[in-house]
Design an enzyme around this catalytic site. Sequence first.
Site, PDB file in Angstrom:
ATOM      1  N   CYS A 138      88.260 -39.093 101.355  1.00 36.77           N
ATOM      2  CA  CYS A 138      87.182 -38.906 102.327  1.00 36.77           C
ATOM      3  C   CYS A 138      87.448 -39.799 103.540  1.00 36.77           C
ATOM      4  O   CYS A 138      87.253 -39.403 104.695  1.00 36.77           O
ATOM      5  CB  CYS A 138      85.832 -39.308 101.734  1.00 36.77           C
ATOM      6  SG  CYS A 138      85.411 -38.540 100.161  1.00 36.77           S
ATOM      7  N   CYS A 192      84.808 -29.709 101.392  1.00 40.79           N
ATOM      8  CA  CYS A 192      85.771 -30.732 101.820  1.00 40.79           C
ATOM      9  C   CYS A 192      86.917 -30.830 100.820  1.00 40.79           C
ATOM     10  O   CYS A 192      88.079 -30.916 101.198  1.00 40.79           O
ATOM     11  CB  CYS A 192      85.088 -32.100 101.903  1.00 40.79           C
ATOM     12  SG  CYS A 192      84.401 -32.493 103.519  1.00 40.79           S
ATOM     13  N   CYS A 223      49.394 -29.886  91.090  1.00 35.07           N
ATOM     14  CA  CYS A 223      49.546 -31.288  90.680  1.00 35.07           C
ATOM     15  C   CYS A 223      49.730 -32.212  91.877  1.00 35.07           C
ATOM     16  O   CYS A 223      49.171 -33.297  91.936  1.00 35.07           O
ATOM     17  CB  CYS A 223      50.747 -31.457  89.752  1.00 35.07           C
ATOM     18  SG  CYS A 223      50.560 -30.635  88.167  1.00 35.07           S
ATOM     19  N   HIS A 224      50.567 -31.769  92.828  1.00 38.70           N
ATOM     20  CA  HIS A 224      50.985 -32.688  93.889  1.00 38.70           C
ATOM     21  C   HIS A 224      50.124 -32.599  95.140  1.00 38.70           C
ATOM     22  O   HIS A 224      50.240 -33.446  96.017  1.00 38.70           O
ATOM     23  CB  HIS A 224      52.434 -32.395  94.299  1.00 38.70           C
ATOM     24  CG  HIS A 224      53.434 -32.688  93.225  1.00 38.70           C
ATOM     25  ND1 HIS A 224      53.777 -33.960  92.861  1.00 38.70           N
ATOM     26  CD2 HIS A 224      54.175 -31.858  92.441  1.00 38.70           C
ATOM     27  CE1 HIS A 224      54.691 -33.914  91.883  1.00 38.70           C
ATOM     28  NE2 HIS A 224      54.942 -32.648  91.616  1.00 38.70           N
ATOM     29  N   ARG A 243      78.769 -29.007 100.462  1.00 37.27           N
ATOM     30  CA  ARG A 243      79.642 -29.534 101.523  1.00 37.27           C
ATOM     31  C   ARG A 243      80.781 -30.353 100.922  1.00 37.27           C
ATOM     32  O   ARG A 243      81.923 -30.259 101.360  1.00 37.27           O
ATOM     33  CB  ARG A 243      78.816 -30.381 102.500  1.00 37.27           C
ATOM     34  CG  ARG A 243      79.601 -30.778 103.751  1.00 37.27           C
ATOM     35  CD  ARG A 243      79.834 -29.551 104.618  1.00 37.27           C
ATOM     36  NE  ARG A 243      80.773 -29.785 105.724  1.00 37.27           N
ATOM     37  CZ  ARG A 243      82.083 -29.637 105.648  1.00 37.27           C
ATOM     38  NH1 ARG A 243      82.654 -29.311 104.498  1.00 37.27           N
ATOM     39  NH2 ARG A 243      82.850 -29.814 106.708  1.00 37.27           N
TER      40      ARG A 243
END
Lengths: 280, 109, 142
Positions: A196, A241, A99-100, A237
């Site tokens: 954060c 954290c 398709c792509h 990630r």
Amino acid sequence: MRQLFAIAAAAGFIAASAQAGPGPDEDQLEIDGLKIVTEVKAPDDHPLDVIYSGWRFRTDETQSLQMDDFENPAMVAVEYGIELWDTPAGTSNKSCADCHGDVEDMAGLKAITPKWDEAAGAPLTLEDLVNRSIKEHQGGEGWKWESAEMLAMTALIGMQSRGMPVNVQSDGPMADWVEKGKDLYYTRVGQLDMSCANCHEDNNGQYIRADHLSQGNTNGFPTYRFKWQGLGSLHRRFSGCMKNIRAQPFKRGSDEFTALEIYLATRGAGLGVESPSVRN
Amino acid sequence: MAKVKPRVKVPKKAEVGEVITIKTLISHPMESGQRKDKKTGDLIPRKIINKFVASFEGQEVVNVDVDPAVSANPYFQFDMKFPGAGTMKFEWTDDDGSVYTAEKKIKVG
Amino acid sequence: MKLTRRDALLLTAGAAITASLPLPALAATPEDIDADIAAFTGGADVKEGGVEITAPEIAENGNTVPVEVSAPGATSILLLAAGNPNPGVATFNFGPLSAASEAKTRIRLAGTQDLIAVAKMADGSFAMSKRSVKVTIGGCGG
């Protein structure tokens, strides 16, 4: 060793270490002739003066592994991604390529995801887009967020945008998501009661013990981390954290992590896409 | 990684007598035998690449005995004095007996 | 200011929770190292110096530390990590087509320690060098 950090942080050691320290270095990122922007002057309403890629906070040895596509250990995953792209799958027995066409046509996509999707009435991450395509067009099951297949495919698609500036939509229907992500960014959570911002806004460039804190920008994901000894997603990630500050992480692909991903992308707008990057 | 996949980088051509740099990497977890399963607490059995050999037209260039201290996705880089056109062969031997191979031709030029 | 291991330990000592600290894996003993070297040399004399070890002074993570060993004229080089539970890292044997007796790899280091490289030269003699690598233990990155 996480225990040590937790104890030290709880005792206010991070605050104590918030003095002038070594910030990002002056190195410039170039991969096989492609220069990648790792430093952008922040707009006036931005909490930081200059936006830096996490690459600028790493040692020369770590940096050099990303400066050569053979040395970059994530490239085995990219090669696996190419295989997946060309392999027919699902009830339709079609490949992505059917398709792509060439995967190079995916250039630019990583730079603008997560992007708003009218039909879903929600923003979709690159992982969401991949799985939607597998389900709707291939008649497949979709891949798990952190599977080797999903990481290989997001690394391959992400790489097509390498060097393009991160440019995720922040207005219109995305504005609420940016706000939601921003709330999460500044909300203290976990037993250590940290947000954060405590590390990545207030103390980037400083050291937590021996770890050089970056601004927490997202332009390099998925990332090959030495700690993981493999490729991992941005939501992995985030999860790490949150565990570090003794908080219960949200789920990968949750609205919370998607909102945070969107906010961080707008916060790091203009940095060059580095996927797949190499970090410690 | 789902599969063990080798990657090698050699020049397509070289002058006879030229020193060329060869880079190799193979996707492999290099399970050291020291790690414990987080859920069960049992030691995860060792499973590493224990041998890497690079040869050119049957002559050895390097032969490496590998211990678990080599990182996941083992990387080896070395130099070869190019003797003339031929095929470079690479062989990685796994603890489970599997041998993964790759080949590259190098021309004179 | 960097928070050193000592600071952190001092800090925790008062809190009497040091018992909860994970124990590092036991490092190899000097006898283990000597035995590995003797197995390689067959007990022959080893001259100090002559092997170049290139490695970062400080490694950001012990899981992937780039290391290069080089000893012109060597037929093989034994690389040991003295502070790992098992010191052996790799033995590089250089064949007839090897251009320079050098090789580069990426290794795991359990902590700050010495790398030891022993080279067997073409004339049957042995040479050895050491190099210290600091491995940082990050708050989050490590």
